[in-house]
Design a protein around this motif. Sequence first.
Motif, mmCIF file in Angstrom:
data_model
loop_
_atom_site.group_PDB
_atom_site.id
_atom_site.type_symbol
_atom_site.label_atom_id
_atom_site.label_comp_id
_atom_site.label_asym_id
_atom_site.label_seq_id
_atom_site.Cartn_x
_atom_site.Cartn_y
_atom_site.Cartn_z
ATOM 1 N N UNK A 136 0.825 -1.199 0.000
ATOM 2 C CA UNK A 136 0.000 0.000 0.000
ATOM 3 C C UNK A 136 0.863 1.254 0.000
ATOM 4 N N UNK A 137 1.911 1.266 0.806
ATOM 5 C CA UNK A 137 2.819 2.413 0.852
ATOM 6 C C UNK A 137 3.431 2.660 -0.522
ATOM 7 N N UNK B 86 4.408 11.271 -3.424
ATOM 8 C CA UNK B 86 4.470 12.208 -2.305
ATOM 9 C C UNK B 86 5.757 12.100 -1.487
ATOM 10 N N UNK B 87 6.448 10.978 -1.624
ATOM 11 C CA UNK B 87 7.676 10.745 -0.875
ATOM 12 C C UNK B 87 8.747 10.245 -1.842
ATOM 13 N N UNK C 21 0.769 12.317 3.327
ATOM 14 C CA UNK C 21 0.382 13.453 2.477
ATOM 15 C C UNK C 21 -0.684 13.060 1.463
ATOM 16 N N UNK C 22 -0.590 11.857 0.927
ATOM 17 C CA UNK C 22 -1.540 11.407 -0.097
ATOM 18 C C UNK C 22 -2.933 11.114 0.459
ATOM 19 N N UNK D 198 -9.102 11.687 4.548
ATOM 20 C CA UNK D 198 -9.490 11.868 5.947
ATOM 21 C C UNK D 198 -10.352 13.122 6.134
ATOM 22 N N UNK D 199 -10.052 14.191 5.406
ATOM 23 C CA UNK D 199 -10.898 15.388 5.482
ATOM 24 C C UNK D 199 -12.328 15.052 5.035
ATOM 25 N N UNK D 200 -12.448 14.257 3.985
ATOM 26 C CA UNK D 200 -13.771 13.857 3.490
ATOM 27 C C UNK D 200 -14.519 13.009 4.521
ATOM 28 N N UNK D 201 -13.778 12.409 5.450
ATOM 29 C CA UNK D 201 -14.377 11.590 6.509
ATOM 30 C C UNK D 201 -14.559 12.374 7.813
ATOM 31 N N UNK D 202 -14.388 13.709 7.757
ATOM 32 C CA UNK D 202 -14.674 14.546 8.908
ATOM 33 C C UNK D 202 -13.488 14.968 9.757
#
Length: 157
Positions: free
Chosen positions: A22-23, A30-31, A118-119, A124-128
């Motif tokens: 996954x990483x 991003x890295x 970062x990705x 997470x913002x979309x999940x609140x």
Amino acid sequence: MITIRKALESDALAIYSLRNRSIVANCANYYTQQQLALWTQGEISNEFITDVCQNFYVSIVNNQVIGSGKISFDSGMLDGIFVDPDFFGRGAAKQMLAFLEQLAVQHNLTEIKLDSTLNAAGFYRACGFIGECISTYHSPRGISLDCVPMKKSLIDG
């Protein structure tokens, strides 16, 4: 159908493997390649196995571990939310996040926190979750990575 259960010691290698895949699949833009290599190198440690047994949950499809996540009930910190690249886009991360949030509520936590790669910050913002500033995450493996500290209130109002 995805089900979630408490992780077992026998799940540790599957979690470690899907974490690394996954990483590499999600974080390459991003890295640096050097950061990715350091982040995913090495063998599974006894500390990781202990952490899996104590704190992790796994997402299962057809008896296969396809996702992971963990929560600290002491700090409200979420971590280790990874999905096997073969299952990206199927709702496994969102389901794990909701599951961990429910556990937090059951344990009377008022807030949950995480250090987003970062990705994943947009997800997470979309999940609140809220959080914009970039900070440095110091990995237990001894590397430092840019991250976005985020939190979510579990109290209405």
